[in-house]
Write an enzyme that holds these catalytic residues in place. Structure first.
Site, short mmCIF file in Angstrom:
data_model
loop_
_atom_site.label_atom_id
_atom_site.label_comp_id
_atom_site.label_asym_id
_atom_site.label_seq_id
_atom_site.Cartn_x
_atom_site.Cartn_y
_atom_site.Cartn_z
N ASN A 11 0.87 -1.18 0.00
CA ASN A 11 0.00 0.00 0.00
C ASN A 11 0.91 1.23 0.00
O ASN A 11 1.47 1.59 1.03
CB ASN A 11 -0.90 -0.03 1.25
CG ASN A 11 -1.77 1.21 1.35
OD1 ASN A 11 -1.86 2.00 0.40
ND2 ASN A 11 -2.40 1.39 2.49
N LYS A 13 0.02 4.24 -0.45
CA LYS A 13 -0.71 5.41 0.05
C LYS A 13 -0.50 6.59 -0.90
O LYS A 13 -0.39 6.39 -2.10
CB LYS A 13 -0.31 5.72 1.49
CG LYS A 13 -0.36 4.47 2.38
CD LYS A 13 -0.25 4.77 3.84
CE LYS A 13 -0.31 3.48 4.64
NZ LYS A 13 -0.33 3.69 6.06
N HIS A 96 -9.79 0.86 4.72
CA HIS A 96 -8.48 1.10 5.36
C HIS A 96 -8.69 2.12 6.48
O HIS A 96 -9.52 3.03 6.37
CB HIS A 96 -7.48 1.63 4.32
CG HIS A 96 -6.09 1.71 4.88
ND1 HIS A 96 -5.69 2.76 5.66
CD2 HIS A 96 -5.05 0.85 4.82
CE1 HIS A 96 -4.43 2.55 6.04
NE2 HIS A 96 -4.03 1.39 5.55
N GLU A 98 -7.17 4.65 7.38
CA GLU A 98 -7.07 6.08 7.00
C GLU A 98 -8.36 6.54 6.32
O GLU A 98 -8.75 7.70 6.44
CB GLU A 98 -5.83 6.29 6.13
CG GLU A 98 -4.57 6.24 6.99
CD GLU A 98 -3.35 5.64 6.34
OE1 GLU A 98 -3.28 5.60 5.09
OE2 GLU A 98 -2.46 5.19 7.08
N GLU A 168 -5.56 -4.95 10.62
CA GLU A 168 -4.53 -3.92 10.81
C GLU A 168 -4.85 -3.10 12.06
O GLU A 168 -5.69 -2.20 12.02
CB GLU A 168 -4.52 -2.95 9.62
CG GLU A 168 -4.07 -3.54 8.33
CD GLU A 168 -3.55 -2.45 7.39
OE1 GLU A 168 -2.36 -2.51 7.06
OE2 GLU A 168 -4.31 -1.56 7.04
N GLY A 178 -0.63 5.18 17.09
CA GLY A 178 0.39 4.78 18.07
C GLY A 178 1.78 4.87 17.47
O GLY A 178 2.77 4.53 18.10
N SER A 218 3.20 -1.90 10.41
CA SER A 218 4.64 -1.85 10.72
C SER A 218 5.37 -3.14 10.37
O SER A 218 6.32 -3.53 11.06
CB SER A 218 4.86 -1.51 12.19
OG SER A 218 4.44 -0.20 12.44
C1 PEP Z 1 -1.07 0.32 6.20
O1 PEP Z 1 -1.41 1.43 6.62
O2 PEP Z 1 -1.79 -0.33 5.40
C2 PEP Z 1 0.20 -0.23 6.66
C3 PEP Z 1 0.37 -1.52 6.61
O3 PEP Z 1 1.12 0.69 7.08
P1 PEP Z 1 2.58 0.44 7.70
O4 PEP Z 1 3.14 -0.84 7.14
O5 PEP Z 1 3.38 1.64 7.26
O6 PEP Z 1 2.41 0.37 9.17
#
Ligand code: PEP
Length: 264
Positions: A11, A13, A96, A98, A168, A178, A218
């Site tokens: 992703n 983004k 997602h 966001e 997620e 966080g 992460s």
């Molecule tokens: C995400 O937001 O889909 C995601 C996995 O972000 P990150 O790996 O940067 O935590």
């Protein structure tokens, strides 16, 4: 969807412009060795989807939309529909965090988007997960339950075979509330069991066993193997670490069964 293939989804983004996305794809294509047991999916900016769909070797990589509107056509200035994405992408992220928390996509929007994706032969990757405060208040199970039931409300058993779930935890996302305290594999296992139990309750044991559930938040080349080793995890959704082709390739390599990462 079958759990035989591990799904690794990037992703990007709102990062990489059209030229950068093309260069990235060129670089990644040289690095990635394809394996039958791994499916790699790239979710670039919507602007790059059309050109990448012409550039990509579809046996090596699939494409995903990060978002879309749930109506197929009409007076919705600025929006892109699943109907317009059909034939360009094979997958689409839906719900997602966001989208839920920055753009206030409601459960109703998310449910309609899942339906729109299915209707247009695009596999929705339904993202669910609790925020830092919900996590701290012990509400993870309730949140995951509600988002799952809300997102799948109109999905039939047959349609569920073409749906992927991504767990997620928002507090563990690198840009989340966080700021990326990576989750512990044992906690991930517990939540994905809750997800499969809920699917069992809604659709029966066969569906619970066969639905593909990804973990995201992460994930990086150092911790990917630990998450992939969890029997309940069928793949990864990767944000920040997918912006570097070498790092992303390191994660992809760990998904191949011959890589030495065994399910525990
Ligand atoms: C995400 O937001 O889909 C995601 C996995 O972000 P990150 O790996 O940067 O935590």
């Amino acid at each position: 969807m079958s759990r035989d293939k591990t799904l690794i989804v990037a992703n990007w983004k709102m990062n990489l412009n059209v030229g950068e996305a093309s260069l990235y794809l060129h670089q990644l294509a040289k690095l990635v060795k394809s394996h039958r047991d791994v499916e790699v999916v790239l979710a670039p900016t919507a602007l790059a989807l059309q050109s990448l769909s012409l550039q990509v070797n579809s046996r090596q990589f699939k494409l995903a939309a990060q978002n879309f509107y749930w109506r197929d056509h009409g007076p919705y200035t600025g929006e892109i529909s699943a109907t317009q994405l059909r034939g360009i992408v094979q997958y689409a992220l839906v719900g997602h965090s966001e989208r839920r928390h920055v753009f206030h996509d409601s459960d109703k929007d998310i449910r309609a988007k899942v339906q729109a994706a299915i209707r247009n032969h695009i596999i929705p990757i339904l993202c669910i997960g609790e925020t830092a405060s919900e996590h701290a208040d012990g509400e993870t199970r309730d949140v995951v339950h509600d988002q799952l039931v809300g997102g799948l409300a109109n999905v039939t058993s047959e349609e569920l075979e073409h749906v992927v779930i991504a767990y997620e935890p928002v507090w563990a996302i690198s840009a989340g509330d966080g700021r990326g305290r990576a989750d512990k594999p044992e906690d991930v296992t517990a939540v994905i069991r809750v997800i499969r139990n809920q699917i069992k309750h809604l659709y029966g044991p066969k569906a619970a066993e066969s639905i593909q559930v990804l973990y995201g938040a992460s994930v990086n080349p150092d911790n990917a193997a630990a998450f992939l080793a969890i029997p309940e995890v069928d793949g990864l959704l990767v944000g920040g670490a997918s912006l570097n082709a070498h790092d992303f390739n390191e994660i992809i390599k760990k998904a191949h069964k011959g890589s030495g990462v065994a399910k525990v």
